[in-house]
Scaffold this active site. Structure first.
Site, PDB file in Angstrom:
ATOM      1  NE  ARG A  46     -18.029   8.825 -77.925  1.00 45.33           N
ATOM      2  CZ  ARG A  46     -18.451  10.082 -78.001  1.00 45.33           C
ATOM      3  NH1 ARG A  46     -19.240  10.444 -78.984  1.00 45.33           N
ATOM      4  NH2 ARG A  46     -18.090  10.963 -77.109  1.00 45.33           N
ATOM      5  CG  ASP A  87     -20.940   5.507 -80.687  1.00 41.69           C
ATOM      6  OD1 ASP A  87     -21.823   5.548 -79.796  1.00 41.69           O
ATOM      7  OD2 ASP A  87     -20.814   6.382 -81.557  1.00 41.69           O
ATOM      8  CE  LYS A 142     -25.691  14.119 -59.459  1.00 43.56           C
ATOM      9  NZ  LYS A 142     -25.831  15.297 -58.691  1.00 43.56           N
ATOM     10  CG  HIS A 172     -21.962  10.765 -54.588  1.00 43.68           C
ATOM     11  ND1 HIS A 172     -22.555  11.597 -55.494  1.00 43.68           N
ATOM     12  CD2 HIS A 172     -21.257  11.562 -53.757  1.00 43.68           C
ATOM     13  CE1 HIS A 172     -22.218  12.837 -55.223  1.00 43.68           C
ATOM     14  NE2 HIS A 172     -21.428  12.853 -54.174  1.00 43.68           N
ATOM     15  CE  LYS A 176     -21.042  13.002 -49.822  1.00 40.87           C
ATOM     16  NZ  LYS A 176     -19.636  13.320 -50.063  1.00 40.87           N
ATOM     17  CD  GLU A 210     -21.791  22.238 -55.438  1.00 36.12           C
ATOM     18  OE1 GLU A 210     -21.073  21.314 -55.822  1.00 36.12           O
ATOM     19  OE2 GLU A 210     -22.655  22.765 -56.160  1.00 36.12           O
ATOM     20  CG  HIS A 234     -26.892  14.534 -53.708  1.00 36.06           C
ATOM     21  ND1 HIS A 234     -26.705  13.235 -54.106  1.00 36.06           N
ATOM     22  CD2 HIS A 234     -26.207  15.284 -54.599  1.00 36.06           C
ATOM     23  CE1 HIS A 234     -25.937  13.203 -55.190  1.00 36.06           C
ATOM     24  NE2 HIS A 234     -25.624  14.433 -55.505  1.00 36.06           N
TER      25      HIS A 234
HETATM   26  P1  NAP Z   1     -17.755  12.589 -68.841  1.00 35.70           P
HETATM   27  O1  NAP Z   1     -16.462  13.024 -68.262  1.00 35.70           O
HETATM   28  O2  NAP Z   1     -18.379  13.395 -69.922  1.00 35.70           O
HETATM   29  O3  NAP Z   1     -17.534  11.095 -69.375  1.00 35.70           O
HETATM   30  C1  NAP Z   1     -18.458  10.447 -70.190  1.00 35.70           C
HETATM   31  C2  NAP Z   1     -17.934   9.066 -70.523  1.00 35.70           C
HETATM   32  O4  NAP Z   1     -18.843   8.478 -71.441  1.00 35.70           O
HETATM   33  C3  NAP Z   1     -16.583   9.087 -71.192  1.00 35.70           C
HETATM   34  O5  NAP Z   1     -15.867   7.925 -70.849  1.00 35.70           O
HETATM   35  C4  NAP Z   1     -16.949   9.046 -72.664  1.00 35.70           C
HETATM   36  O6  NAP Z   1     -15.862   8.553 -73.388  1.00 35.70           O
HETATM   37  C5  NAP Z   1     -18.137   8.100 -72.623  1.00 35.70           C
HETATM   38  N1  NAP Z   1     -19.020   8.260 -73.760  1.00 35.70           N
HETATM   39  C6  NAP Z   1     -19.537   9.403 -74.259  1.00 35.70           C
HETATM   40  N2  NAP Z   1     -20.286   9.156 -75.344  1.00 35.70           N
HETATM   41  C7  NAP Z   1     -20.256   7.817 -75.538  1.00 35.70           C
HETATM   42  C8  NAP Z   1     -20.833   6.952 -76.479  1.00 35.70           C
HETATM   43  N3  NAP Z   1     -21.600   7.411 -77.475  1.00 35.70           N
HETATM   44  N4  NAP Z   1     -20.610   5.630 -76.354  1.00 35.70           N
HETATM   45  C9  NAP Z   1     -19.836   5.147 -75.377  1.00 35.70           C
HETATM   46  N5  NAP Z   1     -19.259   5.911 -74.439  1.00 35.70           N
HETATM   47  C10 NAP Z   1     -19.461   7.234 -74.531  1.00 35.70           C
HETATM   48  O7  NAP Z   1     -18.859  12.396 -67.740  1.00 35.70           O
HETATM   49  P2  NAP Z   1     -18.637  12.084 -66.186  1.00 35.70           P
HETATM   50  O8  NAP Z   1     -18.436  13.355 -65.472  1.00 35.70           O
HETATM   51  O9  NAP Z   1     -17.642  11.003 -66.020  1.00 35.70           O
HETATM   52  O10 NAP Z   1     -20.078  11.570 -65.765  1.00 35.70           O
HETATM   53  C11 NAP Z   1     -20.581  10.307 -66.147  1.00 35.70           C
HETATM   54  C12 NAP Z   1     -22.007  10.199 -65.612  1.00 35.70           C
HETATM   55  O11 NAP Z   1     -21.982  10.309 -64.208  1.00 35.70           O
HETATM   56  C13 NAP Z   1     -22.928  11.316 -66.099  1.00 35.70           C
HETATM   57  O12 NAP Z   1     -24.229  10.827 -66.231  1.00 35.70           O
HETATM   58  C14 NAP Z   1     -22.865  12.327 -64.970  1.00 35.70           C
HETATM   59  O13 NAP Z   1     -24.013  13.131 -64.910  1.00 35.70           O
HETATM   60  C15 NAP Z   1     -22.766  11.401 -63.787  1.00 35.70           C
HETATM   61  N6  NAP Z   1     -22.142  12.010 -62.614  1.00 35.70           N
HETATM   62  C16 NAP Z   1     -20.883  12.535 -62.688  1.00 35.70           C
HETATM   63  C17 NAP Z   1     -20.305  13.073 -61.565  1.00 35.70           C
HETATM   64  C18 NAP Z   1     -18.913  13.621 -61.594  1.00 35.70           C
HETATM   65  O14 NAP Z   1     -18.434  14.029 -60.537  1.00 35.70           O
HETATM   66  N7  NAP Z   1     -18.242  13.660 -62.726  1.00 35.70           N
HETATM   67  C19 NAP Z   1     -21.003  13.084 -60.364  1.00 35.70           C
HETATM   68  C20 NAP Z   1     -22.272  12.528 -60.309  1.00 35.70           C
HETATM   69  C21 NAP Z   1     -22.827  11.995 -61.453  1.00 35.70           C
HETATM   70  P3  NAP Z   1     -15.701   8.794 -74.974  1.00 35.70           P
HETATM   71  O15 NAP Z   1     -15.923  10.245 -75.234  1.00 35.70           O
HETATM   72  O16 NAP Z   1     -14.326   8.299 -75.280  1.00 35.70           O
HETATM   73  O17 NAP Z   1     -16.739   7.942 -75.601  1.00 35.70           O
END
Ligand code: NAP
Length: 479
Positions: A46, A87, A142, A172, A176, A210, A234
């Site tokens: 967004r 969005d 996930k 992921h 590994k 962890e 995992h």
């Molecule tokens: P995050 O930091 O909350 O990022 C979410 C992303 O989605 C941001 O780029 C956000 O940008 C965008 N977003 C949110 N609402 C939106 C909307 N309505 N339309 C379009 N884009 C939107 O989450 P994350 O940690 O990167 O994780 C992303 C996914 O991967 C999640 O499902 C999470 O469970 C999974 N995951 C994450 C990790 C990790 O290590 N972080 C590990 C495994 C899995 P804007 O707010 O600018 O829209």
């Protein structure tokens, strides 16, 4: 249809995962010449940014998360990046996104690194804007649901637009090296497979420990808990790789066919086969840390620790428990698989006062990547006071054994496989659903028997009941 995508469309391009893992992985692939010169990467989220703004954003992430030796690759990589604000809930915005992606010659790879609640509107938008054609494949992060029903709902939504052979569900852990090495260990060596069964293996332990707590994932984690966050994906994938029959070949169908059979053979756990916990204030590495409820700011029943004695009900694993254990704020950060072999059937040394210990294979996944096999050896000497046997370990440290190759982020492998269309290391729908079916049954056991989290001190190995769970069987957790 196998094709190499020449455009990668990244949803959630400004998120934590994109900054820490996806952009650094793509930059590393680029630096090593592993992606085509034509590959364009279009980010979307967004946040209102133009191409230059996103490149500046990406530069900062890469400066932060790439190792120094990779940093010269940043500037040339940035030229591949483009950005379109959107969005995902706004269907009308997808036309502009499609225009930004432009004509795709070879194929489009999409990666949804957003909350799963956005998957449905995203997929509808992709379909309506013509971005879900036959030469598009889609990668999903996930969590795919919170139970079998919600997982099916997500899978139905995705499969309404994409056939299974173009859906890439990411776990992921499968990216590994040491996890893939488990397959090499089992199936590229002759000595393990004949012993890899109930006749020779006493039990298996899988630990994912962890030291971190909530790490800002407050909203997500409290609704999920350790069982859904770690075991469902995992740990069950690790279990499936340890327990599966040899696939006929290392390809997507053969490997996943074997994994799903294991997942479907998991027995429902009984009341005394599972323990849950939640950390209280304690210390990690000498530093005081607050308890879960303090971090959360309220009381909660969410488990931050779970231990399970699982059984794979098939011929090979009859009577062999798989002890699974995962938790936050534990003593040490470690992910490992321990295969405990049975004792020798008869010790010829017993009459000479020597004791033998059963062999043990430890596969370290993180932080150390190593494989250790403990063997019995005779202590040197003339044995006048009796024979002394001692465990010695045969150690393969992967970074030492393979000093040349670079240590890669798991997502490098997975993103490249997504771009090139190799599904072997991605999770098929029937696997995810078999995983959820079992996880739902574990939760049902918790509900039926009012099993609630026992407290444990941060910096310990979890509640004492988890130690008792193994000790009742004469088993000690490997620590
Ligand atoms: P995050 O930091 O909350 O990022 C979410 C992303 O989605 C941001 O780029 C956000 O940008 C965008 N977003 C949110 N609402 C939106 C909307 N309505 N339309 C379009 N884009 C939107 O989450 P994350 O940690 O990167 O994780 C992303 C996914 O991967 C999640 O499902 C999470 O469970 C999974 N995951 C994450 C990790 C990790 O290590 N972080 C590990 C495994 C899995 P804007 O707010 O600018 O829209």
């Amino acid at each position: 249809m196998r094709f190499t995508a020449d455009c990668l469309l990244l949803f959630g391009a400004t998120g934590d995962l994109a900054q820490r893992m996806l952009l650094p992985s793509l930059c590393a692939l680029d630096a090593d010449g592993l992606v085509s010169d034509h590959l364009r990467i279009v980010g979307t989220a967004r946040q209102e940014l133009d191409d230059a703004g996103y490149r500046a954003f990406a530069r900062e992430a890469l400066e932060t998360y790439l190792p120094d030796y990779r940093k010269p690759a940043i500037e040339p990589f940035l030229a591949r990046l483009h950005y379109q604000p959107l969005d995902a809930n706004n269907a009308a915005g997808f036309a502009d996104l499609a225009a930004k992606v432009g004509p795709v010659q070879d194929g489009l790879a999409i990666f949804l690194s957003t909350a799963p609640s956005l998957f449905e509107p995203t997929i509808a938008g992709l379909v309506a804007s013509g971005l879900a054609g036959e030469r598009t494949r889609i990668g999903l992060e996930k969590p795919l649901g919170t139970n079998l029903a919600t997982s099916r709902h997500i899978n139905d939504a995705v499969s309404s637009a994409f056939p299974e052979e173009r859906i890439f569900r990411i776990d992921h852990y499968l990216g590994k090296e040491t996890v893939q090495n488990l397959l090499a260990l089992r199936f590229a060596n002759v000595m393990f497979e004949p012993l890899w069964n109930a006749a020779h293996i006493d039990h298996v332990q899988i630990t994912v420990a962890e030291t971190v707590g909530l790490e800002g994932r407050v909203g997500f984690y409290d609704g999920a808990g350790a069982l859904r966050d770690m075991v469902q994906n995992h740990m069950l994938q690790l279990l499936a790789l340890v327990a599966m029959e040899p696939p006929a070949s290392f390809d997507a169908t053969a490997v996943r066919d074997e994994k799903v059979k294991v997942l479907r053979s998991l027995r429902k756990v009984e009341r005394d086969e599972t323990v849950t916990g939640q950390y209280r204030a304690g210390a990690i590495g000498g530093a005081a840390v607050p308890g879960y409820d303090q971090e959360l700011g309220q009381d909660s029943d969410t488990e931050t620790f779970v231990a399970i004695k699982a059984h794979v009900d098939n011929w090979r694993w009859k009577g062999v428990p798989f002890y699974l254990r995962t938790g936050k704020r534990l003593y040490e950060r470690v992910t490992e698989i321990v295969v405990q072999f049975r004792p020798v059937p008869h010790s010829i040394f017993a009459g000479r006062g020597a004791r033998t210990q059963p062999n043990q294979l430890v596969i370290g996944i993180q932080p150390a990547e190593n494989i250790t096999l403990s063997l019995m050896a005779k202590e040197p000497g003339l044995d006048r006071g009796g024979i002394r046997l001692r465990e010695v370990s045969l150690d393969i440290s992967m970074p030492d054994a393979f000093a040349g190759p670079k240590k890669r982020i798991a997502y490098e492998r997975l993103l490249l496989d997504l771009i090139e269309g190799d599904q072997t290391l991605f999770v098929r729908r029937d696997e995810v659903e078999a995983q959820w079916e079992w996880i739902d049954s574990v939760r049902q056991t918790w509900d039926d028997h009012a099993i609630t989290p026992k407290t444990y001190t941060a910096g310990s190995w979890g509640p004492s009941a988890a130690i008792a769970l193994a000790e009742r069987d004469g088993v000690t957790w490997h620590e």
